[in-house]
Motif scaffolding. Structure first.
Motif, PDB file in Angstrom:
ATOM      1  N   PHE A 104       0.816  -1.221   0.000  1.00 21.69           N
ATOM      2  CA  PHE A 104       0.000   0.000   0.000  1.00 21.69           C
ATOM      3  C   PHE A 104       0.844   1.263   0.000  1.00 21.69           C
ATOM      4  CE2 PHE A 104      -2.688  -3.346   1.604  1.00 21.69           C
ATOM      5  CZ  PHE A 104      -3.926  -3.088   1.024  1.00 21.69           C
ATOM      6  N   GLU A 105       2.150   1.107   0.235  1.00 24.80           N
ATOM      7  CA  GLU A 105       3.088   2.232   0.172  1.00 24.80           C
ATOM      8  C   GLU A 105       2.675   3.369   1.095  1.00 24.80           C
ATOM      9  OE1 GLU A 105       3.337   3.287  -3.919  1.00 24.80           O
ATOM     10  OE2 GLU A 105       4.351   1.430  -4.506  1.00 24.80           O
ATOM     11  N   PHE A 106       2.285   3.003   2.323  1.00 29.14           N
ATOM     12  CA  PHE A 106       1.975   4.029   3.305  1.00 29.14           C
ATOM     13  C   PHE A 106       3.266   4.669   3.787  1.00 29.14           C
ATOM     14  CE2 PHE A 106      -2.105   1.641   4.625  1.00 29.14           C
ATOM     15  CZ  PHE A 106      -2.790   2.249   3.582  1.00 29.14           C
ATOM     16  N   PRO A 107       3.272   5.977   4.040  1.00 28.03           N
ATOM     17  CA  PRO A 107       4.479   6.618   4.576  1.00 28.03           C
ATOM     18  C   PRO A 107       4.730   6.191   6.007  1.00 28.03           C
ATOM     19  CG  PRO A 107       2.669   8.177   4.479  1.00 28.03           C
ATOM     20  CD  PRO A 107       2.197   6.940   3.775  1.00 28.03           C
ATOM     21  N   SER A 108       5.979   6.391   6.445  1.00 31.21           N
ATOM     22  CA  SER A 108       6.381   5.965   7.784  1.00 31.21           C
ATOM     23  C   SER A 108       5.707   6.813   8.831  1.00 31.21           C
ATOM     24  CB  SER A 108       7.900   6.053   7.925  1.00 31.21           C
ATOM     25  OG  SER A 108       8.288   5.799   9.255  1.00 31.21           O
ATOM     26  N   GLN A 109       5.390   6.161   9.973  1.00 31.96           N
ATOM     27  CA  GLN A 109       4.828   6.875  11.116  1.00 31.96           C
ATOM     28  C   GLN A 109       5.823   6.993  12.251  1.00 31.96           C
ATOM     29  OE1 GLN A 109       1.222   5.040  12.421  1.00 31.96           O
ATOM     30  NE2 GLN A 109       0.057   5.711  10.674  1.00 31.96           N
ATOM     31  N   GLN A 110       7.064   6.631  12.024  1.00 35.59           N
ATOM     32  CA  GLN A 110       8.063   6.681  13.076  1.00 35.59           C
ATOM     33  C   GLN A 110       8.360   8.126  13.442  1.00 35.59           C
ATOM     34  OE1 GLN A 110      11.422   4.497  11.682  1.00 35.59           O
ATOM     35  NE2 GLN A 110      10.396   2.519  11.827  1.00 35.59           N
ATOM     36  N   GLN A 111       8.583   8.368  14.721  1.00 36.37           N
ATOM     37  CA  GLN A 111       8.866   9.703  15.185  1.00 36.37           C
ATOM     38  C   GLN A 111      10.263   9.756  15.773  1.00 36.37           C
ATOM     39  OE1 GLN A 111       5.580  10.076  17.889  1.00 36.37           O
ATOM     40  NE2 GLN A 111       6.856   9.601  19.635  1.00 36.37           N
ATOM     41  N   PRO A 112      10.963  10.879  15.650  1.00 38.56           N
ATOM     42  CA  PRO A 112      12.316  10.983  16.183  1.00 38.56           C
ATOM     43  C   PRO A 112      12.332  10.855  17.692  1.00 38.56           C
ATOM     44  CG  PRO A 112      11.798  12.782  14.654  1.00 38.56           C
ATOM     45  CD  PRO A 112      10.520  12.078  14.965  1.00 38.56           C
ATOM     46  N   GLN A 113      13.488  10.451  18.240  1.00 40.74           N
ATOM     47  CA  GLN A 113      13.625  10.315  19.679  1.00 40.74           C
ATOM     48  C   GLN A 113      13.554  11.688  20.331  1.00 40.74           C
ATOM     49  OE1 GLN A 113      17.194   8.174  20.501  1.00 40.74           O
ATOM     50  NE2 GLN A 113      16.377   6.243  19.766  1.00 40.74           N
ATOM     51  N   GLY A 114      12.908  11.742  21.494  1.00 42.18           N
ATOM     52  CA  GLY A 114      12.805  12.982  22.226  1.00 42.18           C
ATOM     53  C   GLY A 114      11.760  13.929  21.692  1.00 42.18           C
ATOM     54  N   SER A 115      10.969  13.501  20.722  1.00 40.77           N
ATOM     55  CA  SER A 115       9.946  14.365  20.139  1.00 40.77           C
ATOM     56  C   SER A 115       8.618  13.663  20.202  1.00 40.77           C
ATOM     57  CB  SER A 115      10.283  14.701  18.682  1.00 40.77           C
ATOM     58  OG  SER A 115       9.223  15.397  18.075  1.00 40.77           O
ATOM     59  N   GLU A 116       7.638  14.306  20.798  1.00 36.21           N
ATOM     60  CA  GLU A 116       6.303  13.743  20.896  1.00 36.21           C
ATOM     61  C   GLU A 116       5.423  14.179  19.728  1.00 36.21           C
ATOM     62  OE1 GLU A 116       5.344  11.557  22.967  1.00 36.21           O
ATOM     63  OE2 GLU A 116       7.187  11.536  24.147  1.00 36.21           O
ATOM     64  N   SER A 117       5.771  15.304  19.099  1.00 33.67           N
ATOM     65  CA  SER A 117       4.926  15.831  18.032  1.00 33.67           C
ATOM     66  C   SER A 117       5.600  15.778  16.678  1.00 33.67           C
ATOM     67  CB  SER A 117       4.540  17.283  18.351  1.00 33.67           C
ATOM     68  OG  SER A 117       5.698  18.087  18.460  1.00 33.67           O
ATOM     69  N   GLY A 118       6.778  15.137  16.595  1.00 32.52           N
ATOM     70  CA  GLY A 118       7.510  15.124  15.336  1.00 32.52           C
ATOM     71  C   GLY A 118       7.180  13.951  14.459  1.00 32.52           C
ATOM     72  N   ILE A 119       5.933  13.544  14.399  1.00 30.55           N
ATOM     73  CA  ILE A 119       5.533  12.427  13.550  1.00 30.55           C
ATOM     74  C   ILE A 119       5.603  12.858  12.092  1.00 30.55           C
ATOM     75  CG2 ILE A 119       3.683  10.810  13.050  1.00 30.55           C
ATOM     76  CD1 ILE A 119       2.700  11.153  15.854  1.00 30.55           C
ATOM     77  N   LEU A 120       6.223  12.027  11.281  1.00 28.40           N
ATOM     78  CA  LEU A 120       6.411  12.389   9.875  1.00 28.40           C
ATOM     79  C   LEU A 120       5.079  12.525   9.155  1.00 28.40           C
ATOM     80  CD1 LEU A 120       9.449  10.099   9.054  1.00 28.40           C
ATOM     81  CD2 LEU A 120       9.438  12.449   9.862  1.00 28.40           C
TER      82      LEU A 120
END
Length: 527
Positions: free
Chosen positions: A396-412
């Protein structure tokens, strides 16, 4: 001068005697207190060392389980891939398409065949829209035609049509391809989860026996002064899994049943569920991620059970251990008897009672609610890796939902956007089958095995292993005669329960109740 000193001593002898007595008593009390403190300190140190030894041995046991699963899994993978050769069906569909292109004069494709390349045209879809395969033929039963035999195949079929199998239509092959691709990947996930659970049960039961043997040896000073933490010598198997090496080796070979026989029953159950759920799909269908997740859950409900009660009642024992009348066959087929004959000649056979106890306790553990609970969590992790990770990103080629360490709102990508994509984005079924076909090899032969890693992150798996490792110690020591040699262990008192009836035993009920209570305590601590 001396006379004055004697006179002073006579006059003060009572206070001096009292003072000396007080000092002496204080010294004695001080020494007593110090000795008690030293004893308590030594006991605390011994308890700490014993707990550390137990922890290290347990952790080493779990690492052994991981390596054992990785060593055994390729055997089952080879059998599954041979029984459901999805690639051969794909190749046959490609050959059928190539033959049609040759007849129409459009030429052939030189690229390797893949599921994604074998899409249907509108005319083919219309001509095969009303056809549906009721066949239960596996890919292993399909003979892949030679690329050079396509032109003369019809003629050969006219001459000896009675001796040849009827040629399947392209829609029938697509139906077989759908069932094979989905069944194969799902079967490997079930096999991996069952093998992980069986290995944890086996090695932790043997690890418990080894630890008890080491503790008794330490208490009696019969063999060694310290508890061995690890097995640094490959030949020192006796200290790793107890003294009855022959019985332990026979017990471990019972994983042969799942790797060579049990997986067939798993495959049949999964295939039946897949045909029921996925059988109505067409290769021209557009499927959303949410729809495929729902179909996957429907398959799991048919295989495992739709409710917690049905899942607890699932009969996993027949997949993991053979019937009693086939136990000797398993030992013989695994090659243990031949190995014993070569290495030991006419040495006496190990006690069947010890092996019987291990198999009975293993069966009790497999039939326990805790086993079913943990197995469900492992399957959740395995199917999540396949559907939520691999299919979501590759099909389905969904984009990544991983977020950087130390960031709660930095979801791609926001989760709301991803949820919308799951509902709206549609892909053709062949694209999903292509990913499932590739992932079957990753599940069974991946290095490192991501699916096994995800399953081992389930916390309840380690809790279950700890319960197996630490429960039923008293019965284990009593049945193996360890209590008779342990000078600090009293004889068990059985008058309260009364003697068992003829032909019956309290051991099974004690094991189950002890396991259940230990599991409830473990879940209470982790909750």
């Amino acid at each position: 001068m001396f006379s004055s000193a004697r006179r002073w001593l006579r006059q003060n002898r009572t206070p001096i005697a009292v003072g000396v007595g007080v000092v002496g008593a204080g010294y004695v009390v001080t020494q007593y207190v110090l000795s008690k403190i030293n004893d308590a300190r030594e006991r605390m140190s011994s308890d700490r060392i014993a707990k550390e030894n137990l922890r290290r041995r347990f952790e080493q046991n779990q690492e052994d389980c991981t390596f054992t699963v990785l060593a055994l899994l390729p055997t089952a993978t080879t059998n599954v891939l041979e029984a459901m050769n999805t690639e051969s069906i794909t190749y046959e569909i490609q050959q059928m398409k190539s033959a049609k292109n040759i007849k129409s004069g459009s030429g052939t494709s030189t690229s390797p065949p893949s599921i994604a390349d074998t899409s249907l045209t509108e005319e083919e879809a219309k001509s095969m829209a009303s056809m549906y395969s009721e066949s239960g033929v596996h890919a292993s039963q399909i003979v892949t035609p030679s690329p050079f035999a396509v032109a003369g195949e019809n003629g050969g079929q006219q001459d000896g049509g009675a001796a040849q199998k009827p040629k399947k239509s392209k829609r029938q092959l697509w139906d077989d391809l759908t069932i094979s691709a989905v069944t194969r990947s799902f079967t490997l996930i079930y096999t991996l989860a069952l093998l992980t659970m069986l290995t944890r049960v086996q090695l932790n039961l043997l690890g418990r026996r080894s630890y008890l043997s080491s503790v008794v040896s330490l208490a009696t000073s019969a063999q060694q002064a310290t508890i061995s933490l690890e097995n640094h010598d490959d030949d020192n198997a006796e200290q790793t899994y107890g003294s009855d090496f022959d019985t332990n080796r026979k017990y471990l070979t019972f994983s042969w049943w799942l790797l060579n026989k049990g997986w067939v029953d798993v495959m049949n159950r999964v295939e039946s569920a897949v045909r029921t759920v996925f059988g109505s799909l067409s290769p021209r269908d557009l499927v959303s991620f949410e729809r495929f997740s729902e179909l996957t859950m429907e398959v799991r409900k048919l295989v495992e059970g739709a409710t917690p009660e049905e899942r607890r009642a699932s009969d996993w024992l027949t997949f993991l251990l053979p019937p009693t009348d086939k136990e000797e066959e398993v030992i013989r087929e695994s090659g243990v008897l031949e190995g014993n004959a070569e290495a030991q000649g006419s040495s006496p056979q190990p006690s069947p009672a010890a092996l019987r106890r291990l198999l009975d306790e293993t069966a009790d553990l497999i039939e326990s609610p805790a086993f079913s609970h943990v197995l469900t969590l492992l399957l959740d992790a395995g199917f999540s890796s396949l559907v939520d990770k691999k299919l979501a990103s590759e099909a389905f080629e969904f984009p990544s939902q991983q977020q950087p360490q130390g960031s709660e709102s930095g979801i791609l990508v926001s989760r709301d956007d991803t949820e919308d994509l799951k509902h709206t984005k549609l892909v053709l079924l062949p694209k999903i089958l292509s990913v499932l076909t590739r992932q079957a090899h990753v599940i069974g032969n991946g290095v490192p095995n991501e699916y096994l890693q995800d399953m081992e992150t389930v916390r309840d798996l380690e809790a279950f292993a700890a319960v197996v490792y630490s429960s039923n110690w008293e019965n284990e020591a009593r049945e193996d005669g360890l209590m008779d040699s342990a000078i600090y262990v009293e004889k068990p008192v059985q008058e309260e329960k009364g003697p068992p009836a003829p032909g019956e035993s309290n051991a099974v009920d004690d094991n189950r109740s002890g396991l259940q209570s230990a599991w409830e305590r473990a879940m209470g601590k982790t909750a």
